[in-house]
Enzyme design. Sequence first.
Site, PDB file in Angstrom:
ATOM      1  N   ARG A  26     -55.407 -17.950 -26.373  1.00 25.55           N
ATOM      2  CA  ARG A  26     -56.874 -17.366 -26.273  1.00 25.55           C
ATOM      3  C   ARG A  26     -57.800 -17.716 -27.362  1.00 25.55           C
ATOM      4  O   ARG A  26     -57.169 -17.777 -28.462  1.00 25.55           O
ATOM      5  CB  ARG A  26     -56.945 -15.987 -25.839  1.00 25.55           C
ATOM      6  CG  ARG A  26     -56.373 -15.433 -24.661  1.00 25.55           C
ATOM      7  CD  ARG A  26     -57.103 -15.827 -23.367  1.00 25.55           C
ATOM      8  NE  ARG A  26     -56.593 -15.459 -22.079  1.00 25.55           N
ATOM      9  CZ  ARG A  26     -55.901 -15.909 -21.292  1.00 25.55           C
ATOM     10  NH1 ARG A  26     -55.540 -17.362 -21.403  1.00 25.55           N
ATOM     11  NH2 ARG A  26     -55.235 -15.283 -20.351  1.00 25.55           N
ATOM     12  N   HIS A  83     -59.095 -25.537 -21.058  1.00 22.96           N
ATOM     13  CA  HIS A  83     -58.282 -24.327 -20.342  1.00 22.96           C
ATOM     14  C   HIS A  83     -57.341 -24.814 -19.211  1.00 22.96           C
ATOM     15  O   HIS A  83     -57.461 -24.163 -17.985  1.00 22.96           O
ATOM     16  CB  HIS A  83     -59.256 -23.270 -20.058  1.00 22.96           C
ATOM     17  CG  HIS A  83     -58.305 -21.899 -20.100  1.00 22.96           C
ATOM     18  ND1 HIS A  83     -58.765 -20.576 -20.677  1.00 22.96           N
ATOM     19  CD2 HIS A  83     -57.096 -21.504 -19.744  1.00 22.96           C
ATOM     20  CE1 HIS A  83     -57.911 -19.621 -20.346  1.00 22.96           C
ATOM     21  NE2 HIS A  83     -56.887 -20.068 -19.785  1.00 22.96           N
TER      22      HIS A  83
HETATM   23  C1  GLV Z   1     -54.144 -18.675 -18.185  1.00 21.41           C
HETATM   24  O1  GLV Z   1     -54.910 -18.607 -19.195  1.00 21.41           O
HETATM   25  C2  GLV Z   1     -53.492 -17.336 -17.759  1.00 21.41           C
HETATM   26  O2  GLV Z   1     -53.495 -16.261 -18.504  1.00 21.41           O
HETATM   27  O3  GLV Z   1     -52.584 -17.496 -17.042  1.00 21.41           O
END
Ligand code: GLV
Length: 311
Positions: A226, A274
């Site tokens: 994150r 992401h």
């Molecule tokens: C993606 O970021 C997840 O948490 O699966």
Amino acid sequence: MPEAIAYISRDTDGVLWKKALEAALGPIDFRTLDNLGDKAGIEVVLAWKPPAGLIASFPNVKLIVSLGMGVDHLLADDKLPEGVPIVRIMDDGLVGQMSEYALYWALRHHRDIDKYAASQRAKQWKVEDFVDTLHRRIGILGLGTIGQDTAKKFAALGFPTAGWSRTKKSLPGIETFHGPDGLARVLAQSDILVNVLPLTRDTKGLLDAKLFAALPRGAYLINMARGGHVVDEALLAALDSGHLSGAALDVFNQEPLPQEHRYWTHPKVQVTPHVAGATNPRTASPGVIENIRNVRAGKPLINTVDPKSGY
Ligand code: GLV
């Protein structure tokens, strides 16, 4: 009887989820954010970044399913209905993608591919110093399902691999550390540091100036957990000073990454949007189906989340 399933996400329309669930459970009253209907009819919620307070407005919800393996996006909602169990997806497909992502950037760094690409552009036949695999030490922060899979794959390639977790874990072929003392030790031996920690109160901002200073000079960072783990100014300073040689970043404090952010154009930073691991209903749905059946039958759930520990 509430039996509708609400799919709460702005990223995808949920059609694949609907198909995967219906193949096992039969026809479903499937609701989406734009079509929630009578909220009293909603029994199960599948959620990715739900608007704060929304789930609390479903009076009969029995199960909340995180559509990510990380659950910080859900727990950020401080009005989640109390006593309603939260489970998360466990997705072998996603786990495999995450470790591929780490291996890709690590090997690219390890084998100097960016330097060779620059030499090619300059038509230069220039051989870089080679670091033996046995001397390129990998450190993995977070030894959950993804961290373990990633560690195993690095070790299988012959990299000395260490991992760090909050609580003590042991894994064959991996040197494991835990707790604050363990963190200092793993950092001191991480030529490539891979972050896969959950984002919790304890880990927010963990990748700060002090942590970067504790890495060996020239270390490379791969963050696929994150953005909230990283203090951006500290990372940029460590890259600019040459203490860190580069960073591959898939996640950011603000997503999408703002246009003016220095990461976009920094010569030592690789940005991806992401995508290190995408939730795929084909591989993620069996566990969700099992949990829907369990909650309906009053049986114990799998892949449960402890809101107190934050994962
Ligand atoms: C993606 O970021 C997840 O948490 O699966």
